[in-house]
Design a protein around this motif. Structure first.
Motif, PDB file in Angstrom:
ATOM      1  N   GLN A   1      40.508  36.139 -14.660  1.00 48.82           N
ATOM      2  CA  GLN A   1      39.353  35.568 -14.644  1.00 48.82           C
ATOM      3  C   GLN A   1      39.463  34.347 -13.653  1.00 48.82           C
ATOM      4  O   GLN A   1      38.596  33.701 -13.038  1.00 48.82           O
ATOM      5  CB  GLN A   1      38.924  34.632 -16.143  1.00 48.82           C
ATOM      6  CG  GLN A   1      38.468  35.876 -17.008  1.00 48.82           C
ATOM      7  CD  GLN A   1      38.527  35.395 -18.297  1.00 48.82           C
ATOM      8  OE1 GLN A   1      39.200  34.379 -18.891  1.00 48.82           O
ATOM      9  NE2 GLN A   1      37.811  35.993 -19.353  1.00 48.82           N
ATOM     10  N   ARG A   2      40.591  33.485 -13.891  1.00 50.67           N
ATOM     11  CA  ARG A   2      40.937  32.738 -12.820  1.00 50.67           C
ATOM     12  C   ARG A   2      40.794  32.752 -11.332  1.00 50.67           C
ATOM     13  O   ARG A   2      40.602  32.148 -10.448  1.00 50.67           O
ATOM     14  CB  ARG A   2      42.397  31.904 -13.159  1.00 50.67           C
ATOM     15  CG  ARG A   2      41.811  30.919 -14.287  1.00 50.67           C
ATOM     16  CD  ARG A   2      43.024  30.622 -15.343  1.00 50.67           C
ATOM     17  NE  ARG A   2      42.541  29.802 -16.282  1.00 50.67           N
ATOM     18  CZ  ARG A   2      41.922  30.294 -17.411  1.00 50.67           C
ATOM     19  NH1 ARG A   2      41.402  31.632 -17.601  1.00 50.67           N
ATOM     20  NH2 ARG A   2      41.658  29.483 -18.406  1.00 50.67           N
ATOM     21  N   LYS A   3      41.383  34.166 -11.102  1.00 47.52           N
ATOM     22  CA  LYS A   3      41.350  34.565  -9.592  1.00 47.52           C
ATOM     23  C   LYS A   3      40.211  34.741  -9.121  1.00 47.52           C
ATOM     24  O   LYS A   3      39.545  34.193  -8.189  1.00 47.52           O
ATOM     25  CB  LYS A   3      42.224  36.000  -9.449  1.00 47.52           C
ATOM     26  CG  LYS A   3      43.672  35.668  -9.475  1.00 47.52           C
ATOM     27  CD  LYS A   3      44.227  37.004  -9.593  1.00 47.52           C
ATOM     28  CE  LYS A   3      45.997  36.778  -9.428  1.00 47.52           C
ATOM     29  NZ  LYS A   3      46.774  38.257  -9.448  1.00 47.52           N
ATOM     30  N   ASP A   4      39.091  35.330 -10.023  1.00 46.27           N
ATOM     31  CA  ASP A   4      37.816  35.649  -9.848  1.00 46.27           C
ATOM     32  C   ASP A   4      37.173  34.074  -9.543  1.00 46.27           C
ATOM     33  O   ASP A   4      36.307  33.966  -8.565  1.00 46.27           O
ATOM     34  CB  ASP A   4      36.916  36.231 -10.888  1.00 46.27           C
ATOM     35  CG  ASP A   4      37.359  37.641 -11.226  1.00 46.27           C
ATOM     36  OD1 ASP A   4      38.007  38.052  -9.968  1.00 46.27           O
ATOM     37  OD2 ASP A   4      37.186  38.380 -12.114  1.00 46.27           O
ATOM     38  N   SER A   5      37.232  32.954 -10.295  1.00 46.06           N
ATOM     39  CA  SER A   5      36.861  31.837 -10.441  1.00 46.06           C
ATOM     40  C   SER A   5      37.233  31.398  -8.928  1.00 46.06           C
ATOM     41  O   SER A   5      36.544  30.360  -8.182  1.00 46.06           O
ATOM     42  CB  SER A   5      37.247  30.926 -11.440  1.00 46.06           C
ATOM     43  OG  SER A   5      36.949  31.259 -12.657  1.00 46.06           O
ATOM     44  N   ILE A   6      38.531  31.373  -8.565  1.00 47.83           N
ATOM     45  CA  ILE A   6      39.021  30.904  -7.371  1.00 47.83           C
ATOM     46  C   ILE A   6      38.181  31.212  -6.160  1.00 47.83           C
ATOM     47  O   ILE A   6      38.083  30.494  -5.260  1.00 47.83           O
ATOM     48  CB  ILE A   6      40.523  31.184  -7.213  1.00 47.83           C
ATOM     49  CG1 ILE A   6      41.444  30.309  -7.937  1.00 47.83           C
ATOM     50  CG2 ILE A   6      41.069  31.016  -5.753  1.00 47.83           C
ATOM     51  CD1 ILE A   6      42.802  30.459  -8.167  1.00 47.83           C
ATOM     52  N   SER A   7      37.856  32.485  -6.114  1.00 48.47           N
ATOM     53  CA  SER A   7      37.202  33.331  -4.968  1.00 48.47           C
ATOM     54  C   SER A   7      35.923  32.637  -5.105  1.00 48.47           C
ATOM     55  O   SER A   7      35.247  32.219  -3.916  1.00 48.47           O
ATOM     56  CB  SER A   7      37.109  34.747  -5.052  1.00 48.47           C
ATOM     57  OG  SER A   7      36.349  35.045  -6.078  1.00 48.47           O
TER      58      SER A   7
ATOM     59  N   GLU B   1      36.024  28.979  -3.800  1.00 45.77           N
ATOM     60  CA  GLU B   1      36.184  28.743  -2.185  1.00 45.77           C
ATOM     61  C   GLU B   1      34.920  29.037  -1.413  1.00 45.77           C
ATOM     62  O   GLU B   1      34.747  28.691  -0.402  1.00 45.77           O
ATOM     63  CB  GLU B   1      37.540  29.658  -1.791  1.00 45.77           C
ATOM     64  CG  GLU B   1      38.878  29.014  -2.530  1.00 45.77           C
ATOM     65  CD  GLU B   1      40.125  29.782  -2.186  1.00 45.77           C
ATOM     66  OE1 GLU B   1      39.944  31.175  -1.869  1.00 45.77           O
ATOM     67  OE2 GLU B   1      41.099  29.332  -2.444  1.00 45.77           O
ATOM     68  N   ALA B   2      34.165  30.126  -1.988  1.00 45.08           N
ATOM     69  CA  ALA B   2      33.105  30.525  -1.448  1.00 45.08           C
ATOM     70  C   ALA B   2      32.062  29.544  -1.405  1.00 45.08           C
ATOM     71  O   ALA B   2      31.296  29.218  -0.432  1.00 45.08           O
ATOM     72  CB  ALA B   2      32.487  31.825  -1.888  1.00 45.08           C
ATOM     73  N   ALA B   3      32.122  28.575  -2.473  1.00 46.89           N
ATOM     74  CA  ALA B   3      31.006  27.626  -2.551  1.00 46.89           C
ATOM     75  C   ALA B   3      31.647  26.069  -1.812  1.00 46.89           C
ATOM     76  O   ALA B   3      31.089  25.240  -1.960  1.00 46.89           O
ATOM     77  CB  ALA B   3      30.833  27.166  -4.026  1.00 46.89           C
ATOM     78  N   GLY B   4      32.886  26.213  -1.241  1.00 49.05           N
ATOM     79  CA  GLY B   4      33.421  25.036  -0.744  1.00 49.05           C
ATOM     80  C   GLY B   4      34.052  24.314  -1.761  1.00 49.05           C
ATOM     81  O   GLY B   4      34.051  22.932  -1.308  1.00 49.05           O
ATOM     82  N   ARG B   5      34.381  24.402  -2.874  1.00 45.87           N
ATOM     83  CA  ARG B   5      34.872  23.495  -3.826  1.00 45.87           C
ATOM     84  C   ARG B   5      36.336  23.777  -4.136  1.00 45.87           C
ATOM     85  O   ARG B   5      36.874  24.290  -5.032  1.00 45.87           O
ATOM     86  CB  ARG B   5      34.394  23.803  -5.311  1.00 45.87           C
ATOM     87  CG  ARG B   5      32.597  23.692  -5.225  1.00 45.87           C
ATOM     88  CD  ARG B   5      32.360  22.199  -5.046  1.00 45.87           C
ATOM     89  NE  ARG B   5      32.975  21.211  -5.873  1.00 45.87           N
ATOM     90  CZ  ARG B   5      32.334  20.676  -6.958  1.00 45.87           C
ATOM     91  NH1 ARG B   5      31.167  21.140  -7.512  1.00 45.87           N
ATOM     92  NH2 ARG B   5      33.099  19.901  -7.863  1.00 45.87           N
TER      93      ARG B   5
END
Length: 147
Positions: free
Chosen positions: A59-65, A68-72
């Motif tokens: 879940q955290r790996k999905d959140s990271i991607s 990062e795609a949102a620039g956060r």
């Protein structure tokens, strides 16, 4: 010492050390485990606890991607720190050689000859590699071996 006991002990250590980031992650993990225990009304086994922790990492790996795609990047860094804490309690990942050996053994044990037998092979391998290998990548390797 069981993984659950290690988590509880690490939580106490984080409280004593006043490490808020680590303590927060440990509390999240323990809460997720407790929630499943309450929902199912039974105590989780060691493999179930590992499965919960593995799911949390995914879940955290999905959140990271997504972050990062949102620039956060600051939020992605928080998630990466949580992954590091959770990984301390997961078993060491299998090397590619160890994985290949287990796959070969499972294929010969199940007598698999084609794609129709993939479920048998995965059924044998899943308890052996849970938390120690990416199941999606494992599935791809088995698929290529059986086709």
């Amino acid at each position: 010492m069981s993984t659950l006991a290690q988590l509880k002990e690490a939580q106490k250590d984080a409280m004593r050390a006043k490490d808020k980031a680590r303590l927060g992650t440990l509390r999240l993990a323990l809460a997720a485990i407790k929630q499943i225990e309450v929902d199912t009304r039974q105590e989780l086994s060691e493999s179930d606890v590992i499965a919960v922790l593995t799911k949390m990492v995914k879940q955290r790996k999905d959140s990271i991607s997504q972050y990062e795609a949102a620039g956060r990047q600051e939020l992605a860094d928080i998630e990466a720190a949580e992954i590091e804490v959770i990984n301390d309690f997961l078993p060491q990942p299998l090397s590619q050689d160890e994985l290949n050996t287990l796959i070969d053994a499972a294929i010969s044990q199940s007598g698999a000859s084609g794609m129709g037998d993939m479920g048998k092979v995965m059924g044998i391998l899943k308890p052996q590699v849970q938390g120690r290998a990416d199941m999606g990548a494992l599935s791809g390797v088995i698929r290529s071996r059986l086709s």
